[in-house]
Every structure is written in C-alpha cells, then in structure tokens.
Design an enzyme around this catalytic site. Structure first.
Site, PDB file in Angstrom:
ATOM      1  CG  ASP A  24       5.765   3.763   0.785  1.00 29.95           C
ATOM      2  OD1 ASP A  24       6.072   4.544   1.710  1.00 29.95           O
ATOM      3  OD2 ASP A  24       4.595   3.547   0.431  1.00 29.95           O
ATOM      4  CE  LYS A  68       1.245   4.565   7.780  1.00 29.63           C
ATOM      5  NZ  LYS A  68      -0.170   4.815   7.971  1.00 29.63           N
ATOM      6  CE1 TYR A  79      -3.619   2.582   0.411  1.00 32.68           C
ATOM      7  CE2 TYR A  79      -2.464   3.312   2.388  1.00 32.68           C
ATOM      8  CZ  TYR A  79      -3.445   3.512   1.426  1.00 32.68           C
ATOM      9  OH  TYR A  79      -4.251   4.624   1.484  1.00 32.68           O
TER      10      TYR A  79
HETATM   11  N1  PLP Z   1       2.864   4.253   2.222  1.00 31.40           N
HETATM   12  C1  PLP Z   1       2.684   3.316   3.167  1.00 31.40           C
HETATM   13  C2  PLP Z   1       3.657   2.204   3.278  1.00 31.40           C
HETATM   14  C3  PLP Z   1       1.597   3.415   4.046  1.00 31.40           C
HETATM   15  O1  PLP Z   1       1.423   2.473   4.968  1.00 31.40           O
HETATM   16  C4  PLP Z   1       0.723   4.502   3.921  1.00 31.40           C
HETATM   17  C5  PLP Z   1      -0.423   4.646   4.826  1.00 31.40           C
HETATM   18  O2  PLP Z   1      -0.859   3.721   5.478  1.00 31.40           O
HETATM   19  C6  PLP Z   1       0.954   5.453   2.924  1.00 31.40           C
HETATM   20  C7  PLP Z   1       2.038   5.311   2.088  1.00 31.40           C
HETATM   21  C8  PLP Z   1       0.058   6.644   2.782  1.00 31.40           C
HETATM   22  O3  PLP Z   1       0.270   7.512   3.835  1.00 31.40           O
HETATM   23  P1  PLP Z   1      -0.868   8.552   4.273  1.00 31.40           P
HETATM   24  O4  PLP Z   1      -1.974   7.753   4.879  1.00 31.40           O
HETATM   25  O5  PLP Z   1      -0.172   9.440   5.257  1.00 31.40           O
HETATM   26  O6  PLP Z   1      -1.306   9.272   3.063  1.00 31.40           O
END
Ligand code: PLP
Length: 431
Positions: free
Chosen positions: A241, A269, A144
């Site tokens: 990511d 986060k 994700y």
């Molecule tokens: N990348 C990863 C690995 C994530 O777990 C998340 C959110 O859960 C995101 C990107 C997206 O982040 P945001 O919810 O702050 O937009």
C-alpha cells in the site's frame, strides 16, 4: 474574495454542525477546536480569519509539490476541456496516466484508476481473494489502508486492544473483521505464526512498506524481503500500500528504494497533488481479472479515470520526474529532522525524531523503535500539547499523536527554520 470578508470560522463551524454530522467530512479532521480554511498557496494555507499557517499536514500527504501548483491546476482545468465526463469508452488522460504509472513503477504491468486510496486497497483485497480462492488477509497493527470493512481495524489501538480486536467502526460484520489477521511490523515470526495457524487460507498480506500511519516505521534490513519470500512460499499475494510512500519518496515508490517487488500496489494521495485520483497497479496476470471480457473481478465507477484528475496526476508525475523534487524535499526533511533532534537533545526531552525524505515525525518516547509495540510508550498527551501550541503559532501538522508530517517542494529553508524556532519555544515550555 478578500480574506477579511470571509465569515469567521466559528460561524461556519456552527453552520457545518447543523448539516454535516459533527461538522466534519472525515473523522480525522478534528483540530481540537473549530478551524475553517479558505485559501492555500505553495507551502501555506490561510484560515477563515486570514491567519497564515506553514502547512506540513499537506492534506494527509496529498500535497507534494505545494498547494495550487500552477502546472497541475492548469492541467486539471485543461483535462476537462474540450470534454468533461462521458463515462463510456476511454479518454486520453486516463490512458496517459496508466502508461506513465506503468513506466515508472517497477512492478506495474497494468493499472486501474480509482478515486481514493480506500477504493484502491478495496480492489486489491478483492482481487487477491479472487486470484487465490482464499478468505483471509493479513495487515500489521498500526497499518491504515482506508475505511472499508476488510481493513478498518487495529490502526492506532490503545494497549488493551492492540493485536486484539479493535475495529475502527461499528457496523462491520464480525466475520469480516475476523477475516483480517494482525501481525507486527518488522517481525516475520508474527507472520509465520499466522501462516501456521491458518495454512493455505491467507489470500494476501497488505502492508505500507513504511507504516507512515503511525509516524515512520522504517523496515529493518531483510524485513520486506522476508515478506516477499514468505508470501511467495505460501501462495499469498503481497500488496504494497504505497498510498503515502508512492510519488513521495521516489518516482517508483518504496519498491524502487527497497528493490522488493509486490504483486499489487495501491497509490493515491501525492499522485495527483491534491486532486482526487488513485490507482491499483500490478502484474498483468492478476490485473487481467479486471478485464470485463474474461476476467471475474468487478471494476466499476462513474468517476473512475476522470479526465481532470487523471490530467492532474499526469502533470504531477511529469513534474516529479523532471524537477529535483525528491532531492529537494529530502534535503528540507533532513534539515527538519536534524534540527528537531538537536533541540530535544539540548532540552533533555525524552523524544525521538524519525522520518524519511520529506516526511518527519516526533515521538515522545525513549529507546528503540521497530514496530507498533514500541510506539505504545509514546506520551500522547505531550504530543497533543505540542501540536496545539504549534497550531496556535501558525504551523499546521497532523493532529493525531503517532502521525507524520510532510515537507513539500514549495517549502523553503526559512519555513523549516521558523518551525524549528517555534518548536524550540514550545518544547522548552513542555520540558
Ligand atoms: N492507504 C494508506 C497507506 C493511507 O494512508 C490512506 C489514507 O490515509 C489510505 C490507504 C486511504 O486513502 P483515502 O483516504 O484516499 O481513501
């Protein structure tokens, strides 16, 4: 406000449903029945009725030091004094944050500030397309990377849609969805096949180095190195990511742990311990594309680099650097993983405990786990029942099956042991 004077959650849920679609501001905040929260402190949160929960949900992993960490809260308050948002020029906190990130993240020469992880991965994909002049992006089934069109497909897919077309939303152009290809984590052959089917068309491979959005898939030895080699050989960018792994598993993220250096890294986060701040960092030559004097990739945002959020992130990262946060949370995480492993063995339940450092998850399945294909054996109904009964007992975890939970610096051995005791009871009931 005294806890008892909070209106009850059900009333607020009804009010919310009238004015917020579905009564929730994110699709993944559903807990099975209405829950509203009114207070947080350290390892705990309290609902509207004043019931206390030991919190492992941790705002999907944004809380790493504990809720309302006094140093972070103070820095955020001071961050918008003596000035709040000007929106032109620079402010000190955003420069301090970028300096700090570039000093602790091995592959970071430069960084841009974002307000969410989705924004960071959005910029990463667009930058990769700009740099390579290519159209396609590869992600893994189960990964994700936020809600935007280029990545919102094939996360927790049912078996009939896994590896096929499984958009997370309607309203995405088919050609956009089709521009994102799906590989299998820990399976370099699946990537090689995509390269041979789409030669010189793949702009980037974006991957959570540990896919925590499906619990905790640990990379097999050589896998991340293989990704690095393949992307380099094929002229694609490698995007890590690290929105979950960053500032949670090590100061330098998973790239520090694995020694594998991506071209671009997204963060969010835990970086701000709950404040809305994220970032994209990477090699100078690529990041310069965001330079409005000479670069060609648009960087804009009224709230990007907000002084309060950036000051919160600086305080969080400094605290992560000074305190023994990673050692301590890993110790507590291990206590949880060992305890749960013992309990499922004792009760003879087909379940495995996985995780790393402060992260732990419980899969209700047997056998080896390398990629998403293995996770399709998970007994989702059993997880949901475990989750419901644990919530009723005062332990807050991620509501979706195949997700992970987080220990923070504010948790104690007593919290872990109480969680294990409750888990033993619940799992015995479910056995
Ligand atoms: N990348 C990863 C690995 C994530 O777990 C998340 C959110 O859960 C995101 C990107 C997206 O982040 P945001 O919810 O702050 O937009």
């Amino acid at each position: 406000m005294a806890e008892s004077s909070y209106p009850i959650g059900a009333d607020w849920a009804r009010r919310a449903e009238r004015v917020i679609p579905g009564g929730l501001n994110s699709f993944s905040r559903h807990l099975g029945r209405p829950y509203g929260f009114a207070r947080s402190s350290g390892a705990h949160v309290w609902d509207f009725e004043g019931n206390r929960y030991v919190d492992y949900h941790a705002a999907f992993g944004a809380i790493v030091l504990g809720h309302n960490d006094p140093d972070v809260d103070r820095a955020a308050a001071e961050g918008s004094q003596p000035l709040d948002l000007v929106g032109i020029g620079i402010t000190r906190p955003e420069v301090e944050l970028a300096e700090l990130v570039c000093s602790v993240i091995p592959s970071a020469d430069q960084m841009i500030c974002c307000t969410s992880g989705s924004e960071a991965t959005f910029h990463a994909v667009r930058l990769a397309r700009s740099v390579t002049g290519r159209r396609l992006v590869v992600k893994v089934q189960g990964g994700y990377h936020g809600w935007h069109d280029a990545v919102a497909r094939n996360v927790i897919s049912p078996p009939e849609l896994a590896y096929g077309m499984d958009p997370m939303s309607s309203g995405i152009l088919p050609e956009t969805l089709e521009s994102t290809l799906i590989a299998e984590f820990n399976d370099l052959t699946s990537l090689e096949e995509l390269y041979s089917r789409h030669p010189e068309q793949i702009a980037a491979v974006i991957v959570e180095p540990v896919p925590h959005n499906v619990g905790s898939l640990i990379p097999d030895p050589g896998y991340l190195e293989g990704l690095r080699k393949a992307t380099e050989a094929q002229g694609s960018l490698l995007i890590f990511d690290e929105v979950i792994t960053g500032f949670r598993h090590a100061l330098g993220g998973w790239q520090e742990i694995s020694g594998v250096m991506p071209d671009l890294t997204s963060f969010g986060k835990a970086m701000g311990n709950g404040y809305p701040v994220a970032g994209l960092a990477g090699r100078h030559e690529y990041m310069q594309q965001f330079n409005s004097a000479g670069g060609s990739v648009l960087l804009a945002g009224t709230f990007t680099g907000h002084p309060a959020s950036c000051a919160a992130a600086v305080a969080t990262i400094n605290k992560l650097r000074d305190a023994k946060v990673f050692e301590r949370t890993a110790e507590l995480g291990q206590r949880m993983r060992d305890g749960l492993t013992g309990i499922v063995a004792e009760l003879g339940i087909p379940a495995v405990v996985r995780g790393y450092g402060s992260v732990w998850c419980l899969y209700f399945l047997d056998g080896e786990i390398h990629g998403y294909r293995d996770l399709m054996r998970n007994d989702d109904d059993r997880y949901r029942e475990y989750h419901r009964r644990m919530t009723d007992r005062g332990f807050l975890m991620l509501p979706m099956s195949l997700k992970r939970n987080h220990v923070s610096f504010a948790h104690t051995e007593e919290d872990i042991d109480a969680t294990l005791e409750a888990s033993r009871d619940v799992l015995r009931e479910l056995a």
